[in-house]
Design a protein around this motif. Structure first.
Motif, PDB file in Angstrom:
ATOM      1  N   CYS A   1       0.866  -1.395  -0.071  1.00  0.00           N
ATOM      2  CA  CYS A   1      -0.001  -0.303   0.134  1.00  0.00           C
ATOM      3  C   CYS A   1       0.983   1.326  -0.280  1.00  0.00           C
ATOM      4  O   CYS A   1       1.114   2.594  -0.507  1.00  0.00           O
ATOM      5  CB  CYS A   1      -0.832   0.337   0.830  1.00  0.00           C
TER       6      CYS A   1
ATOM      7  N   CYS B   1       1.001   3.969  -2.446  1.00  0.00           N
ATOM      8  CA  CYS B   1      -0.134   5.229  -3.127  1.00  0.00           C
ATOM      9  C   CYS B   1      -0.163   5.821  -2.280  1.00  0.00           C
ATOM     10  O   CYS B   1      -1.012   6.806  -1.926  1.00  0.00           O
ATOM     11  CB  CYS B   1      -0.923   4.447  -3.284  1.00  0.00           C
ATOM     12  N   HIS B   2       0.252   5.340  -0.449  1.00  0.00           N
ATOM     13  CA  HIS B   2      -0.979   5.555   0.773  1.00  0.00           C
ATOM     14  C   HIS B   2       0.816   6.189   1.192  1.00  0.00           C
ATOM     15  O   HIS B   2       1.235   5.086   2.151  1.00  0.00           O
ATOM     16  CB  HIS B   2      -1.559   4.640   1.658  1.00  0.00           C
TER      17      HIS B   2
ATOM     18  N   ALA C   1     -13.128   6.442   2.367  1.00  0.00           N
ATOM     19  CA  ALA C   1     -13.259   6.737   0.871  1.00  0.00           C
ATOM     20  C   ALA C   1     -14.476   8.467   1.208  1.00  0.00           C
ATOM     21  O   ALA C   1     -15.374   8.585   0.114  1.00  0.00           O
ATOM     22  CB  ALA C   1     -13.522   5.641  -0.177  1.00  0.00           C
TER      23      ALA C   1
ATOM     24  N   LYS D   1     -16.908   2.846  -5.757  1.00  0.00           N
ATOM     25  CA  LYS D   1     -16.196   4.373  -6.718  1.00  0.00           C
ATOM     26  C   LYS D   1     -16.086   3.553  -7.621  1.00  0.00           C
ATOM     27  O   LYS D   1     -14.859   3.500  -7.686  1.00  0.00           O
ATOM     28  CB  LYS D   1     -15.375   5.114  -5.743  1.00  0.00           C
TER      29      LYS D   1
ATOM     30  N   MET E   1      -7.692   3.323  -6.999  1.00  0.00           N
ATOM     31  CA  MET E   1      -7.314   2.348  -6.339  1.00  0.00           C
ATOM     32  C   MET E   1      -6.945   0.689  -6.971  1.00  0.00           C
ATOM     33  O   MET E   1      -7.812   0.776  -7.568  1.00  0.00           O
ATOM     34  CB  MET E   1      -7.322   2.415  -4.573  1.00  0.00           C
TER      35      MET E   1
HETATM   36  C1  HEC Z   1      -2.475   2.705  -6.767  1.00  0.00           C
HETATM   37  C2  HEC Z   1      -2.714   3.556  -5.723  1.00  0.00           C
HETATM   38  C3  HEC Z   1      -3.193   2.706  -4.442  1.00  0.00           C
HETATM   39  C4  HEC Z   1      -2.379   1.333  -3.612  1.00  0.00           C
HETATM   40  C5  HEC Z   1      -1.202   0.356  -3.872  1.00  0.00           C
HETATM   41  C6  HEC Z   1      -3.847   1.185  -2.848  1.00  0.00           C
HETATM   42  N1  HEC Z   1      -4.068   2.157  -2.524  1.00  0.00           N
HETATM   43 FE1  HEC Z   1      -5.962   2.648  -1.315  1.00  0.00          FE
HETATM   44  N2  HEC Z   1      -6.386   3.758  -2.151  1.00  0.00           N
HETATM   45  C7  HEC Z   1      -5.705   4.894  -3.290  1.00  0.00           C
HETATM   46  C8  HEC Z   1      -6.752   5.902  -3.847  1.00  0.00           C
HETATM   47  C9  HEC Z   1      -6.500   6.431  -4.591  1.00  0.00           C
HETATM   48  C10 HEC Z   1      -7.967   6.363  -3.140  1.00  0.00           C
HETATM   49  C11 HEC Z   1      -8.760   6.750  -2.910  1.00  0.00           C
HETATM   50  C12 HEC Z   1      -9.954   6.778  -3.869  1.00  0.00           C
HETATM   51  C13 HEC Z   1     -11.449   7.204  -3.808  1.00  0.00           C
HETATM   52  O1  HEC Z   1     -11.843   7.532  -3.150  1.00  0.00           O
HETATM   53  O2  HEC Z   1     -11.356   8.003  -4.682  1.00  0.00           O
HETATM   54  C14 HEC Z   1      -8.042   4.702  -1.598  1.00  0.00           C
HETATM   55  C15 HEC Z   1      -8.459   4.961  -0.975  1.00  0.00           C
HETATM   56  C16 HEC Z   1      -8.026   4.484   0.513  1.00  0.00           C
HETATM   57  C17 HEC Z   1      -8.646   4.754   1.395  1.00  0.00           C
HETATM   58  C18 HEC Z   1     -10.125   4.720   1.566  1.00  0.00           C
HETATM   59  C19 HEC Z   1      -9.316   6.425   2.410  1.00  0.00           C
HETATM   60  C20 HEC Z   1      -9.979   6.911   2.723  1.00  0.00           C
HETATM   61  O3  HEC Z   1      -9.296   8.536   2.914  1.00  0.00           O
HETATM   62  O4  HEC Z   1     -11.096   7.221   3.371  1.00  0.00           O
HETATM   63  C21 HEC Z   1      -8.237   3.263   2.575  1.00  0.00           C
HETATM   64  C22 HEC Z   1      -8.711   2.622   3.432  1.00  0.00           C
HETATM   65  C23 HEC Z   1      -6.901   2.611   1.528  1.00  0.00           C
HETATM   66  N3  HEC Z   1      -7.752   2.736  -0.005  1.00  0.00           N
HETATM   67  C24 HEC Z   1      -6.829   1.455   2.303  1.00  0.00           C
HETATM   68  C25 HEC Z   1      -5.753   0.637   1.295  1.00  0.00           C
HETATM   69  C26 HEC Z   1      -4.581  -0.667   1.214  1.00  0.00           C
HETATM   70  C27 HEC Z   1      -4.821  -1.207   3.063  1.00  0.00           C
HETATM   71  C28 HEC Z   1      -3.668  -1.056   0.117  1.00  0.00           C
HETATM   72  C29 HEC Z   1      -2.812  -1.981   0.726  1.00  0.00           C
HETATM   73  C30 HEC Z   1      -3.462  -2.756   0.882  1.00  0.00           C
HETATM   74  C31 HEC Z   1      -4.359   0.033  -0.762  1.00  0.00           C
HETATM   75  N4  HEC Z   1      -4.813   1.414  -0.280  1.00  0.00           N
HETATM   76  C32 HEC Z   1      -3.544   0.267  -1.434  1.00  0.00           C
HETATM   77  C33 HEC Z   1      -4.802   4.355  -4.124  1.00  0.00           C
HETATM   78  C34 HEC Z   1      -4.052   3.067  -3.684  1.00  0.00           C
END
Ligand code: HEC
Ligand SMILES: [Cu+2]
Length: 346
Positions: A263, A266-267, A290, A311, A316
């Protein structure tokens, strides 16, 4: 009888609209129940224009019906009445009155528009809060001057103007907290400014108000207003949390490892955050995932496995095949990312 039915239909519709406006009021998602000076100003001016419109409508209809009655053809009227063409007095009257009415609306509108775009606090205000806002498809990023980043939920102190500098990363979005003030577009490459002020602590719903893609309607956020001292405490906690690299709590180490693996690209969970996904420094405090899904473990797992189900078109990466024990560890780790404690003011 038929008429009665039609009327009860209309009344039913009115009742539904009233009920619905009731729900919006409860979530602080209405401009009709202003909760700050800017929203109050907008509301007052809307009412002013409504009264002016009502006044004009009444006068026009009164004249209309008066003339209908007075010049009605009577029995025995077989000739055209005297025909009138042009009247300088009338022409001037109906030109001057609208100009005056428009001036009454124009002057406050211009003054307010410039005031709302004010980007700097006056010199005598020392600790004004400035927040950078970036709109992304479909989430919001909030960068604080203290060097940390928040996602989806923006915290501000009550009772003072908070200055927003707004931008977008991909397409045009629009930042709108209806209960607190006017909306403003966030445009890639252009800095727009807006201040907002909340009278009372509380959670105020925000919306993206510019069509920005398939999940535009779900691009919600929250503005959380705290008393100044609670806000200062929150900032202090966020700064401290944003400095943490390793989890303090050993029980979430396994989840931390999964996070680092899958993760972190991106985060961010510390520092000033990243731009490819919401910064999760205080994800455990989020009321929603989200921006709109209730923040429960089941929803969180469903989101991580298939975000597109919730969404459409978001950026993501999905993790449909993550083993259950990794998922559980990951969720425990995400839950540990919080700065607020039970009993903290909402
Ligand atoms: C390719 C990039 C990418 C990866 C890799 C990724 N994410 Fe995300 N994630 C995003 C994006 C972009 C959003 C925002 C989505 C939206 O709301 O439009 C998001 C949103 C989220 C949210 C909601 C956040 C909030 O503020 O409410 C969570 C929780 C989350 N991701 C967890 C994870 C976890 C756990 C992993 C690993 C297993 C992961 N993400 C991997 C891009 C990524
Ligand atoms: Cu948007």
């Amino acid at each position: 009888m038929k008429h009665l039915k039609a009327w009860s239909g209309y009344l039913g519709l009115v009742a539904v609209v009233l009920l619905l406006s009731g729900c919006f009021g409860e979530q602080n998602l209405t401009a009709l129940d202003p909760k700050g000076p800017q929203a109050q100003w907008i509301f007052d001016n809307m009412m002013l224009s409504l009264y002016i419109m009502a006044f004009v409508t009444l006068v026009v209809f009164a004249i209309f019906f008066y003339i209908l009655a007075k010049f009605r053809r009577e029995d025995g009227d077989n000739e055209y009445p005297k025909q009138v063409h042009g009247s300088t007095v009338l022409e001037i009257t109906w030109t001057v009155i609208p100009i005056l009415l428009l001036l009454v609306l124009f002057v406050p509108t211009i003054i307010g528009t410039f005031d709302f775009a004010e980007s700097q606090a006056p010199d005598d205000v020392e600790d004004a809060v400035y927040i950078d806002v970036t709109g992304h498809q479909y989430w919001w990023q909030f960068d604080y001057e203290e060097g940390f980043t928040a996602g989806q939920e923006v915290y501000i102190p009550t009772g003072e103007r908070v200055y927003f500098n707004l931008n977008a990363q991909d397409v045009i979005h629009s930042f709108w907290v209806p209960a607190l003030g006017g909306k403003i577009d966030t445009v890639p490459g252009i800095d727009n400014t807006l201040w907002l002020e909340a009278d009372e602590p509380g959670t105020y719903m925000g919306k993206c108000a510019e069509l920005c893609g398939p999940s535009h309607a779900l691009m919600d956020f929250k503005l959380i207003a705290l008393e100044r001292e609670d806000y200062d405490q929150w900032v202090e906690d966020m700064v401290a949390k944003a400095d943490v690299e390793q989890p303090e709590d050993a029980s979430v180490q396994a989840g931390y490892d999964v996070f680092q693996e899958s993760c972190i690209s991106c985060h961010a969970v510390s520092g000033p955050g990243s731009a490819s996904g919401p910064t999760l420094t205080n994800f455990g405090d989020r009321k929603t995932i989200a921006g709109y899904l209730e923040n429960t473990d089941e929803q969180l797992e469903a989101w991580i496995r298939n975000p597109d189900e919730f969404k459409q078109g978001n950026n993501m990466q999905p993790f449909p095949d993550m083993p259950d024990e990794e998922m559980d560890a990951l969720i425990a780790y995400l839950r540990s990312l919080e700065v607020r404690e039970e009993g903290d003011p909402e």
